[in-house]
Design an enzyme around this catalytic site. Structure first.
Site, PDB file in Angstrom:
ATOM      1  N   LYS A 197       8.202  -6.140  49.816  1.00 58.35           N
ATOM      2  CA  LYS A 197       8.388  -4.759  50.277  1.00 58.35           C
ATOM      3  C   LYS A 197       9.342  -3.970  49.368  1.00 58.35           C
ATOM      4  CE  LYS A 197       7.446  -5.941  55.134  1.00 58.35           C
ATOM      5  NZ  LYS A 197       7.897  -5.815  56.534  1.00 58.35           N
ATOM      6  N   TYR A 248      -0.407  -0.459  58.925  1.00 60.15           N
ATOM      7  CA  TYR A 248       0.393  -0.792  60.120  1.00 60.15           C
ATOM      8  C   TYR A 248      -0.122  -0.068  61.367  1.00 60.15           C
ATOM      9  CZ  TYR A 248       3.871  -3.420  57.454  1.00 60.15           C
ATOM     10  OH  TYR A 248       4.512  -4.365  56.688  1.00 60.15           O
ATOM     11  N   PHE A 275       9.427   2.660  66.126  1.00 59.77           N
ATOM     12  CA  PHE A 275       9.866   2.529  64.730  1.00 59.77           C
ATOM     13  C   PHE A 275       8.747   2.819  63.723  1.00 59.77           C
ATOM     14  CE2 PHE A 275       8.656  -1.759  66.188  1.00 59.77           C
ATOM     15  CZ  PHE A 275       7.712  -2.110  65.227  1.00 59.77           C
ATOM     16  N   ARG A 286       4.628 -18.049  57.134  1.00 59.84           N
ATOM     17  CA  ARG A 286       5.541 -17.465  58.131  1.00 59.84           C
ATOM     18  C   ARG A 286       6.831 -18.282  58.206  1.00 59.84           C
ATOM     19  NH1 ARG A 286       4.333 -12.381  60.479  1.00 59.84           N
ATOM     20  NH2 ARG A 286       5.322 -13.088  62.387  1.00 59.84           N
ATOM     21  N   THR A 320      11.319 -12.093  61.739  1.00 57.94           N
ATOM     22  CA  THR A 320      11.233 -10.663  61.393  1.00 57.94           C
ATOM     23  C   THR A 320      12.618 -10.070  61.156  1.00 57.94           C
ATOM     24  OG1 THR A 320       9.289 -10.529  62.826  1.00 57.94           O
ATOM     25  CG2 THR A 320      10.309  -8.449  62.171  1.00 57.94           C
ATOM     26  N   ARG A 376      13.533 -14.144  54.032  1.00 53.06           N
ATOM     27  CA  ARG A 376      14.206 -13.026  54.701  1.00 53.06           C
ATOM     28  C   ARG A 376      15.696 -13.288  54.857  1.00 53.06           C
ATOM     29  NH1 ARG A 376       9.265 -11.759  58.936  1.00 53.06           N
ATOM     30  NH2 ARG A 376       8.367  -9.985  57.808  1.00 53.06           N
ATOM     31  N   ASN A 429      12.922  -5.775  55.588  1.00 57.88           N
ATOM     32  CA  ASN A 429      12.983  -7.240  55.663  1.00 57.88           C
ATOM     33  C   ASN A 429      12.236  -7.964  54.552  1.00 57.88           C
ATOM     34  OD1 ASN A 429      10.466  -6.713  56.588  1.00 57.88           O
ATOM     35  ND2 ASN A 429      10.698  -7.702  58.571  1.00 57.88           N
ATOM     36  N   HIS A 485       6.274  -9.236  53.770  1.00 55.61           N
ATOM     37  CA  HIS A 485       5.292  -9.291  54.851  1.00 55.61           C
ATOM     38  C   HIS A 485       4.537 -10.607  54.740  1.00 55.61           C
ATOM     39  CE1 HIS A 485       1.946  -8.173  57.479  1.00 55.61           C
ATOM     40  NE2 HIS A 485       1.150  -8.691  56.560  1.00 55.61           N
ATOM     41  N   GLU A 497      -6.179  -7.909  55.916  1.00 57.71           N
ATOM     42  CA  GLU A 497      -5.140  -7.360  55.031  1.00 57.71           C
ATOM     43  C   GLU A 497      -5.482  -7.592  53.556  1.00 57.71           C
ATOM     44  OE1 GLU A 497      -1.742  -7.972  58.480  1.00 57.71           O
ATOM     45  OE2 GLU A 497      -1.654  -9.227  56.681  1.00 57.71           O
TER      46      GLU A 497
HETATM   47  P1  GDP Z   1       6.404  -9.326  61.114  1.00 57.92           P
HETATM   48  O1  GDP Z   1       5.031  -9.840  61.454  1.00 57.92           O
HETATM   49  O2  GDP Z   1       7.438 -10.412  61.074  1.00 57.92           O
HETATM   50  O3  GDP Z   1       6.423  -8.483  59.859  1.00 57.92           O
HETATM   51  O4  GDP Z   1       6.863  -8.377  62.316  1.00 57.92           O
HETATM   52  P2  GDP Z   1       6.086  -7.254  63.185  1.00 57.92           P
HETATM   53  O5  GDP Z   1       4.603  -7.384  63.013  1.00 57.92           O
HETATM   54  O6  GDP Z   1       6.652  -7.336  64.560  1.00 57.92           O
HETATM   55  O7  GDP Z   1       6.578  -5.882  62.561  1.00 57.92           O
HETATM   56  C1  GDP Z   1       6.025  -5.394  61.364  1.00 57.92           C
HETATM   57  C2  GDP Z   1       7.124  -4.787  60.542  1.00 57.92           C
HETATM   58  O8  GDP Z   1       7.637  -3.637  61.215  1.00 57.92           O
HETATM   59  C3  GDP Z   1       8.354  -5.685  60.327  1.00 57.92           C
HETATM   60  O9  GDP Z   1       8.181  -6.624  59.298  1.00 57.92           O
HETATM   61  C4  GDP Z   1       9.428  -4.660  60.017  1.00 57.92           C
HETATM   62  O10 GDP Z   1       9.359  -4.232  58.649  1.00 57.92           O
HETATM   63  C5  GDP Z   1       9.020  -3.492  60.908  1.00 57.92           C
HETATM   64  N1  GDP Z   1       9.780  -3.523  62.168  1.00 57.92           N
HETATM   65  C6  GDP Z   1       9.636  -4.370  63.221  1.00 57.92           C
HETATM   66  N2  GDP Z   1      10.516  -4.105  64.199  1.00 57.92           N
HETATM   67  C7  GDP Z   1      11.242  -3.044  63.752  1.00 57.92           C
HETATM   68  C8  GDP Z   1      12.311  -2.272  64.307  1.00 57.92           C
HETATM   69  O11 GDP Z   1      12.790  -2.518  65.423  1.00 57.92           O
HETATM   70  N3  GDP Z   1      12.800  -1.244  63.533  1.00 57.92           N
HETATM   71  C9  GDP Z   1      12.284  -0.944  62.308  1.00 57.92           C
HETATM   72  N4  GDP Z   1      12.802   0.075  61.592  1.00 57.92           N
HETATM   73  N5  GDP Z   1      11.274  -1.641  61.749  1.00 57.92           N
HETATM   74  C10 GDP Z   1      10.765  -2.679  62.463  1.00 57.92           C
END
Ligand code: GDP
Length: 138
Positions: free
Chosen positions: A10, A50, A58, A86, A92, A103, A113, A116, A127
């Site tokens: 990212k 997304y 968010f 993962r 996350t 991470r 973070n 992805h 994807e």
């Molecule tokens: P991942 O599968 O571990 O990437 O997590 P998710 O699918 O839940 O979320 C996708 C992405 O959204 C995350 O990797 C973060 O970059 C972003 N994200 C998730 N939760 C938050 C949050 O609470 N705040 C913000 N700003 N970004 C978030």
């Protein structure tokens, strides 16, 4: 069980110069790169990628972050690729990520973070297809 997953390094991580170290860690963990590109997403593209998070509070912050700089997108191959990747990247929220995960090492917070990783075989295919044509994968 598919043997492929999809990743993005990212904009926080590319901007801080972590691209090489992260790719090195991925390859040393046994993943083979099947496709790779260095791109900057448009707002529309980031929103589509997304789309599942569109209703989340968010969402706009996530889109703004993902278009703030270039990313590296890649398709990776390894037995049990989705689950193993993962595990390699960690939780996350980097505050909850295990020691030694990408991470934990390179991410600043739950939004920025560093990487992805697809969360299912089905999403790995969707994807990968979002970024790569058949001619761009090997
Ligand atoms: P991942 O599968 O571990 O990437 O997590 P998710 O699918 O839940 O979320 C996708 C992405 O959204 C995350 O990797 C973060 O970059 C972003 N994200 C998730 N939760 C938050 C949050 O609470 N705040 C913000 N700003 N970004 C978030």
């Amino acid at each position: 069980m598919s043997n492929r997953t999809f990743t993005m390094i990212k904009p926080d991580a590319t901007g801080k110069g972590y691209t090489g170290a992260i790719l090195d860690q991925i390859i040393k963990a046994g993943f083979t790169v099947k496709a790779m590109k260095w791109v900057r997403l448009t707002e529309e593209q980031a929103g589509l990628f997304y789309d599942i998070h569109r209703a989340r509070p968010f969402f706009q912050e996530l889109v703004d972050f993902m278009i703030s700089g270039p990313i590296v997108a890649a398709i990776l191959e390894k037995d049990n690729a989705v689950a193993d990747f993962r595990e390699l990247i960690g939780a996350t929220n980097p505050a909850n990520a295990a020691e030694g995960t990408i991470r934990k090492l390179y991410a600043a917070n739950i939004g920025e973070n560093a990487v992805h990783g697809s969360d299912s075989d089905e999403n790995a295919i969707i994807e990968g297809d979002f970024f790569f044509s058949k001619l761009e994968r090997f």
